[in-house]
Design an enzyme around this catalytic site. Structure first.
Site, PDB file in Angstrom:
ATOM      1  N   GLU A  61       0.865  -1.182   0.000  1.00 45.94           N
ATOM      2  CA  GLU A  61       0.000   0.000   0.000  1.00 45.94           C
ATOM      3  C   GLU A  61       0.897   1.225   0.000  1.00 45.94           C
ATOM      4  O   GLU A  61       1.949   1.231   0.646  1.00 45.94           O
ATOM      5  CB  GLU A  61      -0.895   0.008   1.240  1.00 45.94           C
ATOM      6  CG  GLU A  61      -1.735   1.289   1.332  1.00 45.94           C
ATOM      7  CD  GLU A  61      -2.824   1.247   2.384  1.00 45.94           C
ATOM      8  OE1 GLU A  61      -2.675   0.503   3.383  1.00 45.94           O
ATOM      9  OE2 GLU A  61      -3.815   1.972   2.214  1.00 45.94           O
ATOM     10  N   CYS A 271      -6.642   0.820   2.959  1.00 50.75           N
ATOM     11  CA  CYS A 271      -7.638   1.895   2.973  1.00 50.75           C
ATOM     12  C   CYS A 271      -7.511   2.814   1.760  1.00 50.75           C
ATOM     13  O   CYS A 271      -8.462   3.494   1.382  1.00 50.75           O
ATOM     14  CB  CYS A 271      -7.511   2.716   4.248  1.00 50.75           C
ATOM     15  SG  CYS A 271      -8.157   1.832   5.659  1.00 50.75           S
ATOM     16  N   ASN A 401     -12.289  -3.492   0.991  1.00 50.28           N
ATOM     17  CA  ASN A 401     -11.208  -3.537   1.970  1.00 50.28           C
ATOM     18  C   ASN A 401     -11.780  -3.262   3.350  1.00 50.28           C
ATOM     19  O   ASN A 401     -12.193  -2.144   3.621  1.00 50.28           O
ATOM     20  CB  ASN A 401     -10.150  -2.483   1.661  1.00 50.28           C
ATOM     21  CG  ASN A 401      -9.093  -2.412   2.751  1.00 50.28           C
ATOM     22  OD1 ASN A 401      -8.350  -3.356   2.969  1.00 50.28           O
ATOM     23  ND2 ASN A 401      -9.046  -1.289   3.469  1.00 50.28           N
ATOM     24  N   GLU A 402     -11.829  -4.256   4.170  1.00 47.98           N
ATOM     25  CA  GLU A 402     -12.317  -4.168   5.553  1.00 47.98           C
ATOM     26  C   GLU A 402     -13.464  -3.164   5.697  1.00 47.98           C
ATOM     27  O   GLU A 402     -13.497  -2.356   6.621  1.00 47.98           O
ATOM     28  CB  GLU A 402     -11.168  -3.899   6.548  1.00 47.98           C
ATOM     29  CG  GLU A 402     -10.330  -2.676   6.322  1.00 47.98           C
ATOM     30  CD  GLU A 402      -9.319  -2.403   7.442  1.00 47.98           C
ATOM     31  OE1 GLU A 402      -8.543  -3.301   7.803  1.00 47.98           O
ATOM     32  OE2 GLU A 402      -9.323  -1.264   7.950  1.00 47.98           O
TER      33      GLU A 402
HETATM   34  O1  AHR Z   1      -2.075  -1.496   6.744  1.00 52.81           O
HETATM   35  C1  AHR Z   1      -2.481  -0.227   7.120  1.00 52.81           C
HETATM   36  C2  AHR Z   1      -3.982  -0.073   7.107  1.00 52.81           C
HETATM   37  O2  AHR Z   1      -4.571  -0.909   8.043  1.00 52.81           O
HETATM   38  C3  AHR Z   1      -4.676  -0.442   5.833  1.00 52.81           C
HETATM   39  O3  AHR Z   1      -4.690   0.577   4.915  1.00 52.81           O
HETATM   40  C4  AHR Z   1      -6.066  -0.730   6.278  1.00 52.81           C
HETATM   41  O4  AHR Z   1      -6.710  -1.652   5.436  1.00 52.81           O
HETATM   42  C5  AHR Z   1      -5.898  -1.214   7.685  1.00 52.81           C
HETATM   43  O5  AHR Z   1      -6.749  -0.585   8.551  1.00 52.81           O
END
Ligand code: AHR
Length: 683
Positions: A61, A271, A401-402
């Protein structure tokens, strides 16, 4: 400090657990006990079970300057003058963050003029800002702009650098321009000269050879004549990128990632994918094609994404390191924390208007065509135009994503899910079950996954080391008939050996449950020192150094010692191991390609123990085996600021059909044994 105290008590606790087992179970040192979970009869257990060949991979990321200023090889910061105050949220407001961040107006030698940032006639509508330099008097040394890179530009003597810039001549006469690499005090370490040729935007390129090495050089562009020019996309790339790719990657960071031998790579987040509000959602189409036409945007982690490292570069990198690409697209909802929901009432999760879903879903279908379609297809042709006519062989696609599992999420997810399955039934879709290992979103996410029979779901957890020891049985009771699991993000909140060993204990459980866990990736992967918005990370770096953590070595040891068949009851301890909270763990896998049997023995506690291995069922054993060992001070954080140099060491090991191995405290041992075994796994 607080963290160290917690780890100290954590270590004491784990020691106490181990001591109590020793007193209860270690009545005689002669009796060895197989790990608690290996309860099946020896014969049956030794048949072996097939496990996922894609178990250990990486999560990438653009957080902590992982992309711009990190893996992406570009040396110029804010090369398109697109930085903006709106990159920052209200809590990260920074007066020095604007369209001229990392740039200085340069007027040496009595020259003068003005610099401004304009948007009237841009190089591309996608890239609206550009600098306008108006030279009223060029003086002795010219008037122009200096870029400071990321904490300075790192150059190496004798290396060649590809410089390029787009310039539009705004006054009548051609203007001579000089570009140079200089050290902090202005000594020139390489230069190139050219003159403007047209009143249209034109790309000018030059190769600059650095005459000296410098860790904090700068790039200076000056006009050596009166007049006015517009400047955009100023770029400086080392010719030596990873695999020498154009628009490529910083080789030392890329190599550290490649050395993990990841089976897959997830990108672009995190995120970052669903974004801070609907307008901030990551759109893959904005990140392909000529870099000057890519659409830059705010990074949810409060900086800026140039999109120079875009989807083509991600796919190419995956191919270069032999990792399966796992792109993640948003489930058409924004992050539930959008607008700082956790601090004040932010905007929270928002769903894309349903009227926009058709186009959004088409973008996702186009992504699959971009990756896998023939070069004659619309999107396959764009991949081919970028230099890759062959498909990238996409197998997995993550959706969401979550996310918070709301009716809005469910509706949009299902629309995407149905459309992708209908058009591309061979793509394995990965759903999401919220941000934590339990709780409402986890429950609702799993319920939803059951309803749709989603092939794989993405679980995330950032917990302390004791959580990982306590939960090492988590997947032993998962229903094998349901969705498989991708542990897309996990970490034990620290970079000490103790943290890494708690993760190692857990990873043996992942292997044991490799029939239900399809993939797992530690997160986050990268962090530039002094630019971290998240800790811990797997690899820290500066402009010149790359520092893998001890957690990195654990990941690497598991990844490079993966197998595809898991065997129970091969190793036993004098105390019970593999129980909830146990610091002792073991796994035995076979790599059917090589026939090697691989034992992983973890002791995350402070008491030495012994392990008895019985390899008699594997046929003839080659006594010339190898042992890789990782151990060191358990509680010290191991990162760039505080390197402990806890690195694995490999030596010869004499293997026998049956042997006893002393397992030191706070250690991970990998024993790799060659056999003539041709035993098959049970199916
Ligand atoms: O890994 C950091 C963050 O942690 C990611 O962006 C998110 O998916 C999670 O909350």
């Amino acid at each position: 400090m607080k963290k160290q105290v917690i780890y100290f008590f954590g270590a004491i606790l784990s020691t106490l657990f181990l001591l109590s087992w020793v007193s209860v179970n270690n009545k005689s040192n002669e009796s060895y006990i197989t790990p608690a979970l290996d309860t099946s009869s020896t014969k049956a257990a030794r048949v072996g079970k097939p496990i996922s060949p894609d178990l250990f991979g990486i999560f990438f990321e653009d957080i902590n300057y992982a992309a711009d200023g990190g893996l992406y090889g570009e040396l110029i910061q804010n090369r398109s003058f697109e930085y903006s105050q709106s990159d920052k949220d209200a809590w990260n407001n920074n007066r020095n963050w604007h369209s001229l961040t990392a740039w200085e107006f340069t007027t040496k030698g009595y020259g003068y003029g003005t610099i401004s940032v304009e948007t009237k006639s841009p190089l591309s509508a996608n890239n609206p800002h550009y600098a306008v330099l108006n030279v009223e008097e060029e003086g002795r040394e010219g008037v122009g702009l200096t870029n400071l890179g990321y904490d300075g530009i790192v150059i190496r003597a004798g290396e060649q650098y590809d410089f390029s810039v787009f310039v539009r001549q705004l006054s009548d006469k051609s203007i001579p321009l000089q570009v140079s690499l200089q050290n902090k005090s202005g000594t020139v370490f390489g230069e190139a000269n050219f003159s403007t040729q047209t009143k249209d935007w034109k790309k000018y390129s030059a190769i600059i050879t650095a005459t000296h090495s410098d860790d904090s050089a700068k790039l200076v562009i000056v006009a050596k004549g009166k007049g006015k020019i517009a400047i955009d996309l100023v770029s400086l790339f080392p010719q030596k990128t990873f695999k020498n790719r154009a628009n490529g990657l910083r080789p030392d960071i890329a190599q550290a990632i490649a050395d993990l031998k990841p089976k897959f790579m997830r990108f672009p987040g995190g995120c970052l994918v669903h974004g801070d509000g609907l307008g901030n959602m990551y759109k893959w189409k904005n990140t392909i094609g000529p870099v000057e036409q890519r659409i830059e945007q705010r990074n949810i982690w409060n900086y800026h994404q140039s999109a120079g490292l875009g989807f083509f570069e991600y796919f190419q990198f995956c191919e270069d390191i032999g990792a399966k690409p796992v792109p993640i697209v948003a489930a058409a909802v924004s992050c539930q924390n959008s607008g700082g929901t956790w601090r004040i009432g932010g905007t929270g999760q928002r769903g894309l208007p349903l009227s926009e879903m058709k186009a959004y879903i088409q973008d996702i279908l186009d992504l699959i065509e971009y990756a896998n379609g023939p070069a004659t297809s619309t999107w396959g042709a764009k991949r081919a135009a970028a230099g890759h006519p062959r498909p990238f062989n996409l197998e997995y696609l993550g959706v969401g994503n979550e996310d918070k599992i709301t009716p809005e999420f469910r509706e949009r997810f299902k629309l995407i899910y149905d459309a992708v399955r209908a058009k591309y039934p061979k793509i394995t879709l990965v759903g999401t079950v919220g941000p934590g290992p339990a709780g409402e979103d986890y429950e609702l996410g799993w319920k939803f996954a059951d309803q749709l029979a989603i092939p794989v779901v993405d679980e995330h957890y950032y917990e302390n080391p004791e959580w990982f020891l306590h939960n090492n049985l988590r997947y032993d009771t998962y229903d094998r008939s349901k969705s498989k699991v991708y542990i897309g993000e996990y970490a034990s909140q620290g970079n000490s050996l103790y943290n890494a060993l708690a993760e190692a204990v857990y990873m043996t459980a992942i292997e044991r449950n490799g029939d239900v866990v399809r993939m797992a990736s530690y997160a986050p992967l990268l962090a530039r020192q002094n630019y971290t918005s998240w800790n811990p990370n797997l690899i820290y770096f500066t402009g010149v150094k790359v520092c893998p953590t001890v957690n990195y070595y654990v990941q690497q040891l598991f990844s490079t010692n993966q197998g595809d068949i898991y065997y129970s009851n091969i190793v036993s301890f004098p105390v019970k191991a593999g129980l909830r909270d146990s610091p002792l763990a073991v796994s035995c896998v076979k790599d059917s390609k090589t026939g090697d049997i691989i034992l992983k023995l973890v002791n995350a506690g402070s008491i030495a123990t012994q392990a008895r291995a019985d390899l008699s069922g594997f046929g003839q054993i080659n006594p010339k085996a190898s042992r890789t060992f990782l151990s060191g001070p358990p509680l010290a954080e191991d990162n760039l600021a505080n390197p402990q140099n806890v690195v694995p060491e490999t030596s010869d090991f004499e293997a026998k059909q049956s042997f006893v191995y002393d397992v030191p405290p706070y250690s991970l041992t990998i024993i790799r044994v060659k056999t003539n075994s041709n035993r098959k796994a049970s199916h």
